[in-house]
Design an enzyme around this catalytic site. Structure first.
Site, PDB file in Angstrom:
ATOM      1  CD  GLU A 109     121.645   0.555  -2.446  1.00 24.19           C
ATOM      2  OE1 GLU A 109     122.122   1.471  -1.748  1.00 24.19           O
ATOM      3  OE2 GLU A 109     122.186   0.143  -3.478  1.00 24.19           O
ATOM      4  CB  SER A 110     118.150   2.153   3.149  1.00 22.10           C
ATOM      5  OG  SER A 110     116.891   1.529   2.894  1.00 22.10           O
TER       6      SER A 110
END
Length: 671
Positions: free
Chosen positions: A537-538
């Site tokens: 995700e990040s």
């Protein structure tokens, strides 16, 4: 169904984590005095900036002298330059740019200086200072061409104005004075206006096209309005017999509308094509693009003729590069477990494309299934070519070869063969001299100070600037230093920049370990899976913000966060709390657990739902079952979600090994 790490595994991992944390704490004891001195310098730095902004210049200069050896000295000079930029002498700006050329601030200062010169109408200076490699935005370019006009280089200015005006999006307001001069000089022609309308509609901006019609000659306006109307309602093409105006432009309109219509109704596009083919003169390239788009949407909507395998490629696509369509056809056949058809499509791919690991996996997988008699008989008996399956031994050998690769497909192959995966992990050997070289680098020292002061944007700029100037070896050392400091996203970025994929501990750090483990245990999730989702995700950037509005480590959408927090009674005062990694991980893990429960402990489906939403996953499940997992994943219609699920599964296995957890790639109920 999996229920997270066992009590013994959690105890083992926490002991390992405690040892790592203790080592860091002991290393930090010797630096307490240094830290106190550093804190004092940081306070002095903040006070100096406060003096500057409050126009206490004598106090600022005094503190500036005391901070002469501070890593952020360039930032104080930069702040002073910006504070008085309107009255700064050009020679002072040149001196700053030269003195601090080895920092990101030189380029930032130049951009601010150019903005200020333009606002003050100092066009000769603007032209003298302009550097397209530094100030390449549309705003800066328009101002540069205006500076040419204002300083007598009118021909270059008008050429530049035309180049800037013909674009597929709105241009900045600062370009208007340049465009006004250009239009008055007769630069805006009917042909350029039509070219831009075509670009704008190609980018799906019909409202901007409405505005641009005013610049056409009266004879072209009606066709342009028909163009825009057909863009908005392409099905109208089947109800009109002709278009007014220039035949070549009318052909452009027809081709554009047919491609638009194909997306919603490929059969109607086919019928419209038959109706218009003899009425307009489309170029060979335009015809190919129309036919390719119709075929693409026939594939996606499963509306192909029965003989499409034997008759491929269609006559109108002969000689064209249709490999993208062939890949879609291969995935469609795989999703339906039509192995003979899948093999036929894969073998039609160009050799270089076919040799990619994903298609090598499917050649082996489909050949094994075909040899066993499964999923055959879907190709018409009249098909002239034999099924290009490998014999059983060759198929097994190819699958074994794929299983030796560290990737989603390699792990999937190893899982099918019930063999251990090959992680090909390397350990970085870094000496104290290596570490010291990075710690002593001025850019790294500036980054340390900026991170401590909470200046995240400047921190990221310094790290990007540093990465661009290090060789491969030092990039890996930088990654290791960042890992030790807890700059997990920067460790990942440095390893990627080095293109050293085997250094798994640097690419897959156990970031935010305490909250990750606590929330995995509380929500009964596999900790390796939770790490994998956050990594995808990040890359563990706690302040990450996506274009869609997702925030933080787990990239939680604010609306989803509010609903999840309310359902589970998790305190959430406001959206910005999601940038606190503890809160973000708590809510992200809670939502992931909801998806996990919704899909009966199936990480494949839960991962897809976390990315694309449970509504879409439910829709996909209504069309075909979730197993075999590799088949279901390959059939996910969204490329982003397909890649997301593949990465999360692969990352989860890597994290299991890094955490010394004995986990399979897939559980029985997921296979």
């Amino acid at each position: 169904m999996t229920t997270g790490a066992s009590r013994t595994e959690r105890k083992h991992f926490r002991q390992w984590l405690s040892i790592c944390c203790l080592a860091v704490m002991l290393a930090g004891v010797a630096n307490i005095a240094l830290a106190a001195e550093t804190d004092a310098d940081r306070a002095l730095y903040r006070d100096a900036l406060a003096d500057l902004y409050a126009v206490r210049l004598h106090a600022f200069e005094a503190k500036l002298a005391r901070l002469e050896d501070h890593p952020l000295l360039p930032y104080l000079h930069y702040a002073r330059l910006l504070r008085y930029i309107s009255t700064t002498d050009p020679d002072e700006v040149r001196a700053f740019l030269e003195r601090f050329a080895d920092t990101p601030l030189a380029n930032q200062a130049l951009r601010h200086w150019l903005d200020n010169l333009a606002q003050r109408g100092q066009w000769a200076l603007y032209r003298a200072f302009y550097d397209p490699d530094v100030a390449g935005s549309a705003v800066a370019q328009c101002r540069y061409y205006r500076s040419l006009h204002e300083t007598g280089e009118k021909e270059g200015a008008l050429i530049g104005a035309a180049r800037m005006w013909v674009a597929d999006e709105s241009r900045p307001d600062v370009c208007d004075p340049l465009f006004d001069v250009w239009r008055r000089a007769g630069g805006l022609t009917d042909a350029l206006a039509w070219e831009r309308i075509t670009l704008v509609l190609g980018a799906n901006r019909p409202s901007l096209a409405d505005y641009l019609v005013r610049y056409l000659d009266p004879a072209s306006e009606r066709l342009a309005r028909d163009f825009i109307a057909l863009h908005r309602q392409p099905q109208r093409l089947t109800r009109i017999a002709s278009l007014p105006g220039d035949p070549l432009r009318a052909a452009e309109v027809i081709a554009h509308t047919l491609r638009r219509l194909a997306r919603s109704d490929p059969e109607a596009a086919d019928a419209a094509w038959a109706m218009w083919a003899d009425r307009v003169d489309l170029s060979a390239d335009a015809q190919r693009r129309v036919r390719e788009e119709i075929m693409r949407w026939r594939i996606r909507r499963d509306r192909l003729p029965d003989d499409h395998v034997a008759s491929w490629p269609p006559t109108e696509l002969m000689g064209a590069d249709v490999s993208g369509l062939v890949e879609e056809l291969a995935r469609r056949a795989i999703a339906a477990e039509r192995w003979d058809e899948a093999l036929t499509w894969i073998r039609r791919l160009p050799e270089q494309q076919r040799d990619a690991i994903n298609w090598q996996y499917w050649i082996a997988r489909a050949s094994i299934e075909w040899n066993s008699g499964a999923g055959n008989g879907f190709i018409a008996a009249s098909h002239p070519q034999p099924i290009p399956a490998l014999d059983p031994d060759a198929a097994l050998a190819l699958l074994t070869e794929v299983a030796g690769r560290r990737s989603y497909y390699g792990f999937m192959a190893a899982d099918r063969l019930e063999r251990p995966v090959n992680l090909q992990a390397q350990q970085l050997q870094a000496s104290e001299e290596d570490i010291g070289r990075i710690l002593d680098h001025p850019a790294f020292q500036r980054a340390v100070e900026l991170e401590a002061l909470g200046e995240n944007l400047d921190f990221r700029r310094e790290m990007a600037w540093l990465r661009a100037r290090l060789d491969t070896r030092d990039l890996l050392i930088l990654a290791e230093v960042c890992r030790r400091r807890g700059w997990h996203d920067q460790s990942i970025q440095a390893t990627i920049s080095a293109r050293k994929w085997n250094h798994l501990e640097l690419r897959f750090p156990l970031a935010f370990a305490e909250p990750m483990l606590e929330n995995a245990e509380r929500r009964r999730l596999e900790p390796s899976w939770l790490f994998a989702v956050a990594r995808q995700e990040s890359a563990f950037m706690s302040y990450a913000r996506s274009h869609a509005g997702a925030l933080g480590v787990m990239q939680v959408m604010p609306a989803t966060a509010r609903i999840t927090a309310r359902q589970l009674d998790i305190p959430l005062a406001n959206t910005w709390q999601l940038l606190d990694y503890n809160k973000n991980i708590e809510i992200g893990a809670s939502y992931l657990a909801q998806m996990y429960d919704r899909y009966q402990g199936n990480r494949v489906l839960a991962s897809a739902a976390y990315n694309a939403g449970p509504g879409r996953v439910d829709q996909w499940l209504s069309r075909r079952p979730p197993t075999p997992a590799d088949v279901w994943i390959e059939g996910i219609p969204f490329r982003e979600t397909r890649g997301y699920v593949q990465n999360v599964l692969a990352f989860s296995l890597i994290y299991s090994h890094l955490m010394e957890l004995d986990r399979p790639f897939l559980y029985d109920h997921e296979r």
